[in-house]
Motif scaffolding. Structure first.
Motif, PDB file in Angstrom:
ATOM      1  N   ALA A  44       0.768  -1.390  -0.090  1.00 41.72           N
ATOM      2  CA  ALA A  44      -0.019   0.022   0.126  1.00 41.72           C
ATOM      3  C   ALA A  44       0.830   1.312  -0.144  1.00 41.72           C
ATOM      4  O   ALA A  44       0.623   2.242  -0.457  1.00 41.72           O
ATOM      5  N   ASN A  47       2.393   1.513  -3.396  1.00 40.19           N
ATOM      6  CA  ASN A  47       1.284   2.082  -4.662  1.00 40.19           C
ATOM      7  C   ASN A  47       1.130   3.286  -4.198  1.00 40.19           C
ATOM      8  O   ASN A  47       1.092   4.206  -5.262  1.00 40.19           O
ATOM      9  N   TYR A  48       1.103   3.915  -3.041  1.00 39.98           N
ATOM     10  CA  TYR A  48       0.699   5.363  -2.869  1.00 39.98           C
ATOM     11  C   TYR A  48       1.902   6.118  -3.253  1.00 39.98           C
ATOM     12  O   TYR A  48       1.853   7.162  -3.930  1.00 39.98           O
ATOM     13  N   ARG A  51       1.909   6.258  -7.021  1.00 38.75           N
ATOM     14  CA  ARG A  51       0.794   7.285  -7.906  1.00 38.75           C
ATOM     15  C   ARG A  51       0.715   8.756  -7.302  1.00 38.75           C
ATOM     16  O   ARG A  51       0.212   9.556  -8.048  1.00 38.75           O
ATOM     17  N   TYR A  52       0.950   8.843  -6.075  1.00 37.29           N
ATOM     18  CA  TYR A  52       0.781  10.204  -5.494  1.00 37.29           C
ATOM     19  C   TYR A  52       1.837  11.260  -5.010  1.00 37.29           C
ATOM     20  O   TYR A  52       1.878  12.290  -4.866  1.00 37.29           O
ATOM     21  N   ARG A 172      -3.057   4.668   8.565  1.00 37.56           N
ATOM     22  CA  ARG A 172      -3.332   5.582   7.438  1.00 37.56           C
ATOM     23  C   ARG A 172      -2.865   7.071   7.378  1.00 37.56           C
ATOM     24  O   ARG A 172      -2.467   7.307   6.361  1.00 37.56           O
ATOM     25  N   VAL A 176       1.217   8.593   5.618  1.00 37.48           N
ATOM     26  CA  VAL A 176       1.244   9.615   4.463  1.00 37.48           C
ATOM     27  C   VAL A 176       1.637  11.096   5.164  1.00 37.48           C
ATOM     28  O   VAL A 176       2.465  11.591   4.415  1.00 37.48           O
ATOM     29  N   ALA A 196       1.011   0.963   6.094  1.00 31.09           N
ATOM     30  CA  ALA A 196      -0.278   1.482   6.012  1.00 31.09           C
ATOM     31  C   ALA A 196      -1.420   1.186   6.945  1.00 31.09           C
ATOM     32  O   ALA A 196      -2.265   2.019   7.464  1.00 31.09           O
ATOM     33  N   ARG A 257      -2.064  11.789 -10.102  1.00 33.36           N
ATOM     34  CA  ARG A 257      -2.471  12.917  -9.313  1.00 33.36           C
ATOM     35  C   ARG A 257      -3.180  13.739 -10.275  1.00 33.36           C
ATOM     36  O   ARG A 257      -2.990  13.705 -11.689  1.00 33.36           O
TER      37      ARG A 257
END
Length: 542
Positions: A44, A47-48, A51-52, A172, A176, A196, A257
């Protein structure tokens, strides 16, 4: 383990050994490199970042996860044709296994909840099998990987609060936050180890309802018991046997994004949510976003709805309730006015018929009473005839009021100076010295109304106000306020007021609280009709 074998699996191996290899690789990496690395055991997190936070992809440690490491061990032992199914608590592993770069590594992923469903489907229970152990190679401290900071323990590393060489974060929100601060350069650390969830033991694929620390204790006890049973030398031999195993991997930018919206669009969305200034942005988190601004951006991107804002929803509900209340009050008022109009209409028809029938004989009685009064010489008879004439005159006034009440006079609107109209109405009334009159005028002083009929209305109400203040007297206040659309006239007195139970009746024909002979009960009924013909409203507050 035995139940999994009963499902048909030839081998049941512990991913903890792969975690031991991964932990060893991290220990070696940190010893040989001074770069800034992000641990990649959690799919997770990977992947975060891809992607972001694509700018951090170069910081992702090029080391496979324990799942992939274990798969590579098993293929070296049993051949490349081996079909491997990963069973664990993480739904993120499904995405990791489906990655084009790893499809040949893992053929399928099922969660613990799915495994339980399979046991139920095939009728496999613990009582039907003999306890069994994992197939080798067995895990060492890598079995602690499912616990937060378990990887550090297995690698012999620790989070040093003085040097910040290694920093961990889980959950979570925290992972981040840590990534964003890492990207901003606010975190000078060599290894950022992230999960995560609050450890894999809190993954979404677990059916256990046990709280976090109970799960931690269960894993810790299992590892402690297993380590006492295991032959440490055998484990070390297995580790040496696979020290040359390729654990490398690579990661690809998958930028998902969406360009941030213009500031004016954000402010526009915030205003629709009732956030007109910074003080209105409560940042309560009830919508699922940390700040109202993030929620507004998500709405712009089509990822959220305004109804997700709890304060906004409550405010909209309150407005709806208020609107329904106002609508209900208007409905009740309209219904009351309609009933009053119907009542006046039916009584008007009745009154007109009675008045016309009574008026002619009443005129004859009044005429002959006056003639006899002039001709008779007997004082007693004169007094009796005078009484007959007075009562006949009173009846004539009542009949006149009935005719006026029944007559549907057309409103003849004229240009009127309102203060002058009020003055004329006051002059038309008989005001005793004990009553003080105060007039106030605000706003527009001109109006289009029927002056004769409106003076009649004012005279009726002023007369009632004066009667209410007898004999002590008091203050009569007449206030007007107007604009281009509306004229409002408020008449108040300092009398005793009207009881609530009588207020609903004051516009009914023939209703009066005055003594017999002093009122007909038609004044306010006539006034009500005149105001309604002007398309106005007449109300009482007491």
């Amino acid at each position: 383990v035995a139940m999994v074998r009963r499902l048909g699996f030839a081998l049941v191996c512990e991913v903890g050994f792969g975690a031991d290899l991964v932990a060893q690789a991290y220990r070696k990496l940190l010893a040989e490199s001074n770069g800034r690395h992000i641990a990649t055991s959690c799919p997770a997190v990977v992947n975060y970042v891809e992607r972001y936070l694509p700018e951090l992809v170069p910081n992702l440690t090029p080391i496979v996860s324990p799942m992939v490491a274990t798969a590579r061990v098993l293929r070296r032992l049993h051949g490349d044709e081996l079909k491997i199914v990963f069973i664990g608590p993480c739904i993120g592993k499904k995405y990791e296994a489906s990655d084009p770069h790893r499809r040949e590594e893992i053929q399928a992923v099922i969660t613990f909840s799915e495994l339980r469903h399979m046991f139920s489907t095939y009728g496999i229970s613990p009582s039907e099998v003999e306890p069994d152990d994992f197939d080798p190679p067995h895990a060492g401290f890598g079995a602690l990987f499912p616990i937060a900071k378990g990887m550090l323990h297995a690698a012999g590393l620790q989070e040093d609060l003085l040097t910040n060489r290694v920093v961990t974060a889980d959950g979570r929100e925290d992972f981040v936050t840590a990534l964003r601060e890492f990207a901003e350069g606010a975190m000078d650390t060599q290894l950022l180890e992230l999960l995560a969830c609050k450890g894999c033991i809190m993954g979404a694929g677990i059916t256990s309802k046990a709280p976090l620390y109970r799960r931690r204790a269960q894993v810790s006890r299992y590892v402690e018991t297993a380590m006492r049973k295991r032959n440490i030398r055998h484990w070390e031999e297995w580790m040496r046997r696979f020290e040359d195993l390729d654990l490398s991997t690579s990661f690809q930018i998958d930028d998902q994004r969406i360009a941030p919206p213009p500031e004016d669009k954000i402010r526009e969305i915030l205003k629709t949510l009732g956030k007109n200034n910074r003080q209105d942005e409560l940042n309560c988190g009830a919508c699922g976003y940390d700040t109202c601004r993030e929620h507004a951006i998500a709405i712009y991107k089509g990822l959220a709805e305004d109804k997700m804002c709890l304060p906004y929803t409550i405010e909209m509900l309150k407005r709806t309730v208020d609107a329904l209340k106002t609508s209900n009050e208007k409905l009740v008022s309209t219904q009351s006015a309609l009933m009053q109009s119907e009542k006046l209409a039916s009584m008007g028809q009745l009154a007109a018929g009675i008045a016309h029938e009574v008026n002619n004989p009443l005129g004859v009685i009044l005429m002959y009473a006056n003639l006899l009064t002039e001709t008779t010489q007997d004082p007693q008879i004169r007094e009796d005839l005078k009484m007959v004439a007075e009562q006949a005159e009173r009846c004539r006034k009542i009949v006149s009021g009935l005719l006026h009440f029944a007559r549907q006079n057309r409103v003849v609107r004229q240009h009127v100076i309102v203060p002058q109209l009020i003055t004329k109405a006051i002059e038309s009334a008989v005001i005793p010295q004990s009553v003080k009159v105060i007039t106030r005028h605000q706003g527009e002083e001109e109006a289009e109304i029927d002056p004769d009929q409106m003076i009649q209305v004012l005279t009726n109400i002023i007369g009632n106000a004066i009667d209410a203040m007898r004999p002590e007297g008091g203050t009569l206040t007449i206030e007007t306020q107007g604009d281009n659309e509306t004229l409002e006239i408020a008449i108040s007195d300092t009398g005793p007021g009207i009881p609530p139970e009588l207020q609903k009746k004051i516009f009914d024909p023939f209703f009066t609280t005055k003594p017999i002979g002093e009122g007909t009960g038609l004044g306010l009924a006539v006034s009500y009709g005149i105001v309604k013909m002007h398309r106005g409203q007449i109300e009482v507050n007491s």
